[in-house]
Design a protein around this motif. Structure first.
Motif: not given
Length: 382
Positions: A350-351, A354-355, A370-373
């Motif tokens: 994850e980046h 975005n986390t 929590r990230g995007k996925n």
């Protein structure tokens, strides 16, 4: 490695040249006359095996050369075609793991690189050197040790600014956005780059930042056509893995053979040298280090000093947590979460942008990353 750090060369030498091609990397002023030497006996240690020294002509000095038990580690750039082929030759089947460090780091953060070589402002220099010192202190405190260069830090700090602006030294930086996460101080002499002092932010240890630094230094040396990337002495695993040229250092005793007393003093010096090399051969220094480590306390101190056990759990439905408060791991109060955040980024790719980290209000000492996925719950238990 006085040649690289202090650029000090005994005035008994006319020139220093590469063994491979006899190219000169130093030559004394041709107008210098023999007889200006200040001493009649010189002892010069830690001469890299790939360098030859030549005495001034028409003098009365004798040069005795011996090999030390100290091993030197360098990358000979003429044997490197490109970084990918070099990683394959040095690391064999593990080369993909090393390259993954670079790919993961650049995938998870806003990574950029910069080299200060020939120009740096005083303000930027002070900030970077202060950051490097903080990295060294934190890293070696974790190991319950002290980096010997910290004892002479003020000397390094005073001289290196001018050396960078004269292209006698450089600072290589890996940034996460605007934050330095790896800093390497290098000294330059002709076509040799000496990696003298480096450290990294240990929160990023999962990403193998030290390997990324080496990849970029090798690429820079190739681009600027340096002859050697020198890592100096000290038998460390990363040096053995990275270096294609492992050699013995040379020790020279140069003395005036026409003096009555000096040859006797030279023999005494050679005897002292033989004793030192015998002790090294018997690894007396390693025995001392092992004893010191056994008597050290807290040799593996946790980064945050916490004695709590840690539970990590993958979360497939992060929306089930209703009462959460978003927190910033860059704030001092929550800095202990940075390593956990970066380990999450590494494993999920994850980046960072975005986390986010949330404190779970309904569960004491529990946090949600929590990230995007992907999502993970972190719980501290006493």
């Amino acid at each position: 490695m006085t040649l690289f750090e202090k650029r000090e060369i005994p005035d008994i030498y006319q020139k220093i040249e590469y063994v491979d091609n006899n190219k000169s990397l130093y030559e004394a002023d041709t107008e210098d006359q023999f007889g200006q030497e200040k001493y009649h006996l010189y002892t010069v240690a830690l001469i890299p095996e790939y360098l030859n020294t030549v005495l001034k002509k028409d003098n009365q000095f004798v040069q005795k050369t011996y090999y030390q038990n100290n091993l030197g580690y360098a990358i000979r750039m003429k044997d490197v075609n490109n970084i990918d082929s070099y990683l394959k030759s040095q690391f064999k089947s593990n080369h993909k793991v090393i390259k993954r460090s670079l790919n993961r780091l650049e995938s998870c953060f806003n990574i950029n690189y910069k080299t200060f070589f020939g120009s740096i402002s005083k303000e930027e220099y002070s900030f970077l050197m202060s950051t490097l010192k903080e990295m060294l202190v934190r890293r070696f405190t974790q190991r319950n040790d002290e980096h010997k260069k910290l004892r002479e830090w003020n000397i390094i700090l005073d001289k290196t600014f001018d050396q960078i602006n004269r292209k006698e030294a450089s600072l290589f930086i890996i940034y996460d956005a605007k934050k330095p996460i790896d800093i390497s101080l290098n000294y330059h002499f002709d076509k040799i780059v000496f990696s003298a002092l480096s450290s990294y932010d240990i929160d990023y240890h999962k990403f193998g930042v030290g390997h990324v630094e080496m990849i970029k230094l090798v690429e820079w040396c190739l681009k600027d056509q340096f002859e050697y990337l020198e890592l100096g002495y000290g038998d460390l695993e990363y040096k053995r893995r990275w270096c294609n040229h492992i050699y013995q250092f040379k020790y020279q005793v140069v003395y005036n053979q026409q003096s009555r007393i000096i040859p006797i003093l030279a023999k005494i010096e050679l005897f002292k040298l033989s004793i030192k090399e015998f002790l090294k051969e018997k690894q007396v220094n390693l025995i001392y280090n092992n004893i010191r480590e056994k008597f050290s306390i807290n040799s593996s101190k946790p980064i945050d000093g916490s004695e709590s056990s840690l539970e990590k759990r993958t979360i497939t439905e992060p929306d089930k947590f209703k009462n959460m408060v978003k927190i910033d791991p860059e704030i001092e109060q929550y800095k202990f979460l940075r390593t956990l955040l970066y380990e999450f980024l590494y494993s999920t790719v994850e980046h960072k942008d975005n986390t986010f980290i949330f404190m779970i209000s309904d569960s004491p000492k529990s946090f949600l990353i929590r990230g995007k996925n992907n999502a993970q719950q972190i719980t501290y238990r006493n």
